[in-house]
Design an enzyme around this catalytic site. Structure first.
Site, PDB file in Angstrom:
ATOM      1  N   SER A  61       8.047  -6.579  -6.163  1.00  0.00           N
ATOM      2  CA  SER A  61       7.693  -7.329  -4.965  1.00  0.00           C
ATOM      3  C   SER A  61       7.779  -8.830  -5.268  1.00  0.00           C
ATOM      4  CB  SER A  61       6.317  -6.912  -4.451  1.00  0.00           C
ATOM      5  OG  SER A  61       6.125  -7.317  -3.123  1.00  0.00           O
ATOM      6  N   HIS A 194       6.155   1.318  -1.582  1.00  0.00           N
ATOM      7  CA  HIS A 194       6.547   0.051  -2.199  1.00  0.00           C
ATOM      8  C   HIS A 194       5.985  -0.037  -3.610  1.00  0.00           C
ATOM      9  CE1 HIS A 194       7.698  -4.054  -2.593  1.00  0.00           C
ATOM     10  NE2 HIS A 194       6.520  -4.589  -2.343  1.00  0.00           N
TER      11      HIS A 194
END
Length: 245
Positions: A61, A194
């Site tokens: 991320s 994620h």
């Protein structure tokens, strides 16, 4: 090293304590500076049982954005593994803007500069006019050449799976033109949360770690190019990729 809680974080952290709060450097570049100082220390000291010629950098991320930039800026990093870095990492600004125009819920340059302090303040001028940029993030991948680069992405719209796939496959042409296509792998496997590493990518990841960090990059390695997001590269460029020396 550099705070990144929000867009007002700019100028906060050890990097700015040293160089001044008025420095227009973004947080991710400041992180790269910090990693370089860590490597300096590893190279100048003994007894730590760490080989500074076989270092890898990774993150997911926002930390994937940072890892990508660290790998681009310090040539002592043998293997760079950014995971799900999306816009500001593996995605190309122009393609992300096109995807946004097409109705995708995707992070763009205009949104990213309002979200956080990851990029230097001069970038703000171009954030909503990416077509005027003299570069894009396939060139960020090119800065890692000829060292190892294994980019891992996801099919989450916000990350821009079409943008990351097209951008990094174009980036792979740089490695191919320079004769080391296998040194740059790209893999996008969806269907997971994620930053949850999918088991389907384990073999490819292990191959790159073994090749660059254990075997010191000797021999050939087969290029990885896998993505559930299908793109037509001729949509984004029309030149013939040259063979470079």
């Amino acid at each position: 090293m550099a705070a990144q809680q929000n867009s007002a974080s700019h100028g906060t952290g050890l990097f700015f304590n040293l160089y001044g709060k008025s420095m227009n450097t973004g947080a991710t570049t400041a992180w790269g500076w910090g990693v370089s100082r860590l490597i300096d220390a590893l190279e100048s000291t003994t007894g730590h049982n760490i080989d500074p010629t076989r270092l890898g950098v990774s993150g997911c991320s926002r930390n994937g954005k940072g890892a990508f930039i660290v790998g681009a800026l310090d040539q002592r990093i043998a293997l760079t593994i950014p995971q799900e870095s999306g816009s500001g990492g593996a995605a190309c600004w122009r393609i992300s803007d096109d995807e946004k125009t097409a109705g995708k819920n995707i992070q763009t340059a205009g949104e990213i500069v309002g979200e956080n302090a990851w990029f230097g303040t001069p970038f703000n001028t171009y954030a909503k006019a990416t077509s005027t940029l003299p570069l894009d993030h396939h060139m960020l991948a090119g800065l890692v050449y000829p060292r190892g680069l294994f980019v891992i992405e996801n099919d989450i719209d916000w990350l821009g799976p079409v943008s990351t796939t097209a951008c990094q496959e174009i980036g792979q042409t740089i490695y191919g033109a320079l004769g080391v296509p296998g040194n740059f792998g790209f893999s996008l496997v969806g269907g997971h949360s994620h930053c949850a590493f999918p088991s389907a990518e384990t073999t490819d990841l292990d191959t790159y770690i073994t090749h660059f960090l254990i075997n010191n990059g000797t021999g050939d390695i087969k290029q990885v190019q896998t993505s559930s997001a299908k793109v037509t590269l001729s949509t984004y460029y029309s030149w013939t990729v040259p063979t470079l020396s």
